[in-house]
Scaffold this active site. Structure first.
Site, PDB file in Angstrom:
ATOM      1  N   ASN A  98       0.825  -1.377   0.084  1.00  0.00           N
ATOM      2  CA  ASN A  98      -0.067  -0.026   0.244  1.00  0.00           C
ATOM      3  C   ASN A  98       0.979   1.222   0.171  1.00  0.00           C
ATOM      4  OD1 ASN A  98      -2.329  -0.787  -0.266  1.00  0.00           O
ATOM      5  ND2 ASN A  98      -3.043  -0.966   1.942  1.00  0.00           N
ATOM      6  N   LEU A 335      -3.444  -9.319   5.696  1.00  0.00           N
ATOM      7  CA  LEU A 335      -3.382  -8.609   4.532  1.00  0.00           C
ATOM      8  C   LEU A 335      -1.938  -8.204   4.386  1.00  0.00           C
ATOM      9  CD1 LEU A 335      -6.847  -7.663   3.925  1.00  0.00           C
ATOM     10  CD2 LEU A 335      -5.670  -9.831   2.806  1.00  0.00           C
ATOM     11  N   HIS A 336      -1.219  -7.901   5.282  1.00  0.00           N
ATOM     12  CA  HIS A 336      -0.106  -7.252   5.170  1.00  0.00           C
ATOM     13  C   HIS A 336       0.113  -6.020   4.211  1.00  0.00           C
ATOM     14  CE1 HIS A 336       0.048 -11.847   5.706  1.00  0.00           C
ATOM     15  NE2 HIS A 336       0.618 -11.466   6.775  1.00  0.00           N
ATOM     16  N   CYS A 337      -0.897  -5.056   4.577  1.00  0.00           N
ATOM     17  CA  CYS A 337      -0.948  -4.038   3.707  1.00  0.00           C
ATOM     18  C   CYS A 337      -0.673  -4.089   2.368  1.00  0.00           C
ATOM     19  CB  CYS A 337       0.256  -3.060   4.229  1.00  0.00           C
ATOM     20  SG  CYS A 337       0.339  -2.506   5.929  1.00  0.00           S
ATOM     21  N   ALA A 338      -1.103  -5.387   1.968  1.00  0.00           N
ATOM     22  CA  ALA A 338      -0.903  -5.477   0.388  1.00  0.00           C
ATOM     23  C   ALA A 338      -2.339  -6.190  -0.021  1.00  0.00           C
ATOM     24  CB  ALA A 338       0.316  -6.492   0.168  1.00  0.00           C
TER      25      ALA A 338
END
Ligand SMILES: Cc1ncc(COP(=O)(O)O)c(C=O)c1O
Length: 381
Positions: A98, A335-338
């Site tokens: 992100n 979601l690991h900022c992705a």
């Protein structure tokens, strides 16, 4: 606690990093570049040494083109917003973090468009797809060097060569690779490269950098005091001052120098080989377990020390919670900022359990992880 969340930030930091931060705060303390007394001179020397060490690690680049930032995110924002103009088009991938996707989304309101090129279900970009998405307005390719979800390493060198042939600028997000594998922006044909000090470079949080190749101009996103050319109200032209207004995180940079020195002494190749060896074992062991789904390239040599998995019938949050509370193992679910990376590999919206090791992770620790997941799977069945 077994810390397997190094993709977020590395831990533990080497003692020499902690000692350098402490020494800066206790014995130097002054603001670099802001005076000529002995302590200020020492402060400037600390920052200059860190810049030199990092420039050496990145293949002997010009240190004046390394801008220190508080994080990769700030570096990526500076690169994208300092470079792009209304009407520009950007090619990127669906595996981005992100910290690339959100600035690009924000820039849409200024008339800057972008196309995330779909990656394979393994999360890899095929460079051949780039030509198909080109537009006359395409000016930049922005690509993650290695996915923070799967660990998969992108074909950055090939993409860089293609960008050069096509006359496009090339920005690499090296958040997961700087210090983890050899990263040399000039050999990768990279015009801009953003990275963290606090992950595989083993420095503290609050450190990051942007490399901009000589000759490429960039707009400033913030202006202010630099300690240089104080007679003028105009932002200085000289690099890196032009982009480093305001007080730097000098204690953090003192620590980062020692993190880089530690990596240089151990050898980036040796660190990478250690992580590959451990992760090959983890990958093979988890693959044998019924109901465990693994994501990303099966060949762990194509990856940094990060992998993602899920256990059928148990949510990622539950797995991470059990690992934390019953086994003392720290991993990161979700979601690991992705989000688009998870859509690409088929794990959206639940996400995955991400395991990421560091240079100090031991075989015993990875064996403890394997055993814990085996027990979770057995208990579930
Ligand atoms: C691929 C990628 N890009 C960018 C970032 C942002 O890095 P930072 O936390 O240094 O801003 C991260 C952080 O995990 C990342 O994994």
């Amino acid at each position: 606690m077994i810390y397997l969340d190094n993709a977020a930030t590395s831990f533990p930091k080497p003692e020499r990093v902690i000692a350098a931060i402490s020494r800066y705060c206790r014995e130097i303390g002054a603001n670099p570049g802001r005076a000529s007394h002995r302590l200020a001179r020492e402060a400037s020397a600390v920052v200059a040494r860190t810049r030199r060490l990092l420039a050496d690690l990145l293949g002997g680049i010009d240190p004046s083109r390394l801008i220190f930032t508080p994080s990769t995110t700030v570096a990526l924002n500076l690169a994208l917003k300092g470079l792009l103009r209304a009407g520009d088009h950007v090619l990127t991938s669906t595996m981005e973090h992100n910290s690339v996707l959100r600035p690009l989304h924000h820039l849409e309101r200024l008339g800057i468009t972008h196309t995330p090129i779909p990656c394979s279900p393994e999360g890899l970009l095929d460079p051949a797809d780039i030509r198909r998405h080109l537009r006359p307005q395409t000016r930049l390719i922005a690509l993650v060097h290695a996915s923070n979800v799967t660990g998969g390493i992108m074909p950055v060198s090939e993409v860089g060569a293609l960008a050069r042939d096509l006359g496009l600028l090339f920005l690499v997000d090296a958040a997961q690779t700087a210090g983890a594998i050899p990263v040399e922006p000039d050999r990768l044909h990279t015009d801009l490269l953003a990275g963290p000090g606090h992950k595989s470079l083993l420095g503290p949080m609050g450190t990051g950098f942007l490399y901009v190749r000589p000759g490429l101009e960039l707009d400033t996103l913030w202006e202010g005091g630099t300690g240089s050319y104080s007679e003028s109200t105009e932002q200085p032209e000289s690099w890196p001052d032009r982009f480093e207004s305001g007080t730097l995180n000098a204690p953090g940079l003192a620590g980062l120098a020692e993190g880089i020195a530690e990596i240089q002494e151990r050898g980036v190749d040796a660190i990478a080989a250690h992580k590959t060896r451990l992760m090959e074992r983890v990958y093979q062991a988890l693959r044998e377990l019924p109901g465990v789904v693994l994501y990303g390239p099966a060949d762990r040599k194509e990856c940094v020390g990060t992998l993602s998995f899920n256990v059928a019938g148990v949510t990622g949050n539950e797995v991470a919670h059990i690992l934390d509370t019953a086994y003392g193992i720290a991993v990161r679910p979700g979601l690991h900022c992705a989000p688009t990376a998870h859509r690409t590999i088929g794990s959206f919206p639940e996400g995955t359990v991400r395991v990421s090791i560091g240079p100090y992770t031991t075989e015993d620790e990875t064996l403890a992880l394997i055993k814990a997941v085996e027990q979770i799977v057995r208990f579930r069945r």
